[in-house]
Scaffold this active site. Sequence first.
Site, short mmCIF file in Angstrom:
data_model
loop_
_atom_site.label_atom_id
_atom_site.label_comp_id
_atom_site.label_asym_id
_atom_site.label_seq_id
_atom_site.Cartn_x
_atom_site.Cartn_y
_atom_site.Cartn_z
N ASP A 141 47.44 37.71 41.74
CA ASP A 141 47.23 39.08 42.20
C ASP A 141 46.07 39.15 43.17
O ASP A 141 45.41 40.18 43.29
CB ASP A 141 46.96 39.99 40.97
N LYS A 144 47.30 37.95 49.28
CA LYS A 144 48.73 37.60 49.20
C LYS A 144 49.04 36.33 49.98
O LYS A 144 49.97 35.61 49.63
CB LYS A 144 49.57 38.78 49.67
N ASP A 169 52.22 39.43 41.60
CA ASP A 169 52.26 40.86 41.92
C ASP A 169 52.46 41.03 43.42
O ASP A 169 52.18 40.12 44.21
CB ASP A 169 50.94 41.53 41.49
N ASN A 170 52.96 42.19 43.84
CA ASN A 170 52.97 42.61 45.25
C ASN A 170 53.83 41.78 46.17
O ASN A 170 53.52 41.64 47.36
CB ASN A 170 51.54 42.63 45.84
N GLU A 199 51.92 50.41 42.45
CA GLU A 199 51.17 51.17 41.45
C GLU A 199 50.90 52.61 41.88
O GLU A 199 50.48 52.88 43.00
CB GLU A 199 49.83 50.47 41.12
C1 LIG Z 1 43.39 40.88 46.67
C2 LIG Z 1 43.23 42.11 45.82
C3 LIG Z 1 42.77 41.86 44.41
C4 LIG Z 1 41.45 41.17 44.23
O1 LIG Z 1 41.54 39.79 44.53
C5 LIG Z 1 40.25 39.33 44.97
N1 LIG Z 1 40.48 38.08 45.71
C6 LIG Z 1 41.13 37.96 46.89
N2 LIG Z 1 41.21 36.66 47.23
C7 LIG Z 1 40.60 35.95 46.27
C8 LIG Z 1 40.36 34.55 46.07
N3 LIG Z 1 40.79 33.65 46.96
N4 LIG Z 1 39.72 34.17 44.95
C9 LIG Z 1 39.31 35.09 44.05
N5 LIG Z 1 39.51 36.43 44.18
C10 LIG Z 1 40.13 36.84 45.29
C11 LIG Z 1 39.71 40.50 45.76
O2 LIG Z 1 38.31 40.46 45.78
C12 LIG Z 1 40.23 41.71 44.98
O3 LIG Z 1 39.30 42.12 44.01
N6 LIG Z 1 44.53 42.82 45.73
C13 LIG Z 1 45.02 43.50 46.77
O4 LIG Z 1 44.51 43.41 47.90
C14 LIG Z 1 46.13 44.46 46.51
C15 LIG Z 1 46.43 45.42 47.50
C16 LIG Z 1 47.41 46.39 47.28
C17 LIG Z 1 47.71 47.40 48.31
C18 LIG Z 1 49.01 47.89 48.47
C19 LIG Z 1 49.29 48.84 49.43
C20 LIG Z 1 48.29 49.32 50.26
F1 LIG Z 1 48.56 50.26 51.17
C21 LIG Z 1 46.99 48.83 50.14
C22 LIG Z 1 46.70 47.87 49.16
C23 LIG Z 1 48.10 46.43 46.05
C24 LIG Z 1 47.82 45.47 45.08
O5 LIG Z 1 48.47 45.49 43.89
C25 LIG Z 1 46.86 44.48 45.31
O6 LIG Z 1 46.67 43.54 44.32
MG LIG Z 2 48.27 43.65 42.87
#
Ligand SMILES: C[C@H](C[C@H]1O[C@@H](n2cnc3c(N)ncnc32)[C@H](O)[C@@H]1O)NC(=O)c1cc(-c2ccc(F)cc2)cc(O)c1O
Ligand SMILES: [Mg+2]
Length: 214
Positions: A141, A144, A169-170, A199
Site C-alpha cells: 500500500d 504504486k 491496494d489501489n 476509500e
Molecule cells: C503511498 C501512500 C501510503 C504511504 O506509503 C508511504 N510510502 C511510500 N513509499 C514508501 C516506501 N518506499 N517505503 C516506505 N513507505 C513508503 C508514504 O509515506 C505514505 O504514508 N499511499 C498513497 O499514496 C495512496 C493514494 C491514494 C489516492 C487515490 C486517489 C487520489 F486522488 C489521491 C490519492 C489512495 C490510496 O489508497 C493510497 O494508498
Molecule cells: Mg492505499
Amino acid sequence: TGSSRPQRMLKAVQKNATKGDPQSVISAIDYYCRHKEWAMNVGDEKGLILDSVLTEVNPSMALELGTYCGYSSVRIARLLSPNSKLITVEFNPAFAAIARQIIAYAGLQDKVTIVEGPSADLIPKMKERFGLKSFDFVFLDHWKDRYVPDTKLLEECGLLKKGTVLLADNVICPGAPEYLKYVRNNPRYESRYYKSYLEYTKAEDGLEKSVFLG
Ligand SMILES: C[C@H](C[C@H]1O[C@@H](n2cnc3c(N)ncnc32)[C@H](O)[C@@H]1O)NC(=O)c1cc(-c2ccc(F)cc2)cc(O)c1O
Ligand SMILES: [Mg+2]
C-alpha cells in the site's frame, strides 16, 4: 502553524474511540474520513476484503508496506492470532509517529512493529533484524510504482514462501498497471482481482490478491 491531516485523524480517534478497542478506532477513522476529511486509508469497503483474506490466511508473520497513519495496521493486527506479528514500513517520520499513537490507542502495540525508512533499504535487512524466515502475508500500500521492484526484492531476499499471499491496494486508483502485468503474467503467481471502490468515494478501485507458488 496549524495541525496536519494525520494529527486531526489522531484527535478524532482520541475523541471518538475507546482505548484498547480496535474496532472503535477503525470506525472513528472511517467516520472522520467519510464525513469530515478524506484520507488515503484502505477504508471500510476494501477493508472488509482485507479482513476476509486475512481470516483465510491467518498469517503468523505479516508485512505491510506503507503504514501511513496505521489504519490498515490496526485492521490487520486485530485479526492476528496470539504470538503472530505485523511488521509495517513507513518512510515518513511524521506519519510513523501518528501511526504509533493510533496503533497504541487500539492496544495493538505488542503485535505491531513500525519500521521507519524506505522499503527498498529495509526489506534486505528483515531476516537479520527480526530473525524471521519468511512472511505469510504482505499488504502492498506504498508508492504504486514500488510494488513491482519491492515484490522482486522480497523474492530475491527469500522472504516469500510457497503459499505466501500478496494483497495489493489501489491497483485501479491511483493504479499499479505494471504490477498487474507482473503478477498476472507470471507462472510463479496465482492472481485474482477483488473489485471495490476507492476509500470513501464512488470511484472504482480494487485489491489484487496473488499467491506465490514458490
Ligand atoms: C503511498 C501512500 C501510503 C504511504 O506509503 C508511504 N510510502 C511510500 N513509499 C514508501 C516506501 N518506499 N517505503 C516506505 N513507505 C513508503 C508514504 O509515506 C505514505 O504514508 N499511499 C498513497 O499514496 C495512496 C493514494 C491514494 C489516492 C487515490 C486517489 C487520489 F486522488 C489521491 C490519492 C489512495 C490510496 O489508497 C493510497 O494508498
Ligand atoms: Mg492505499
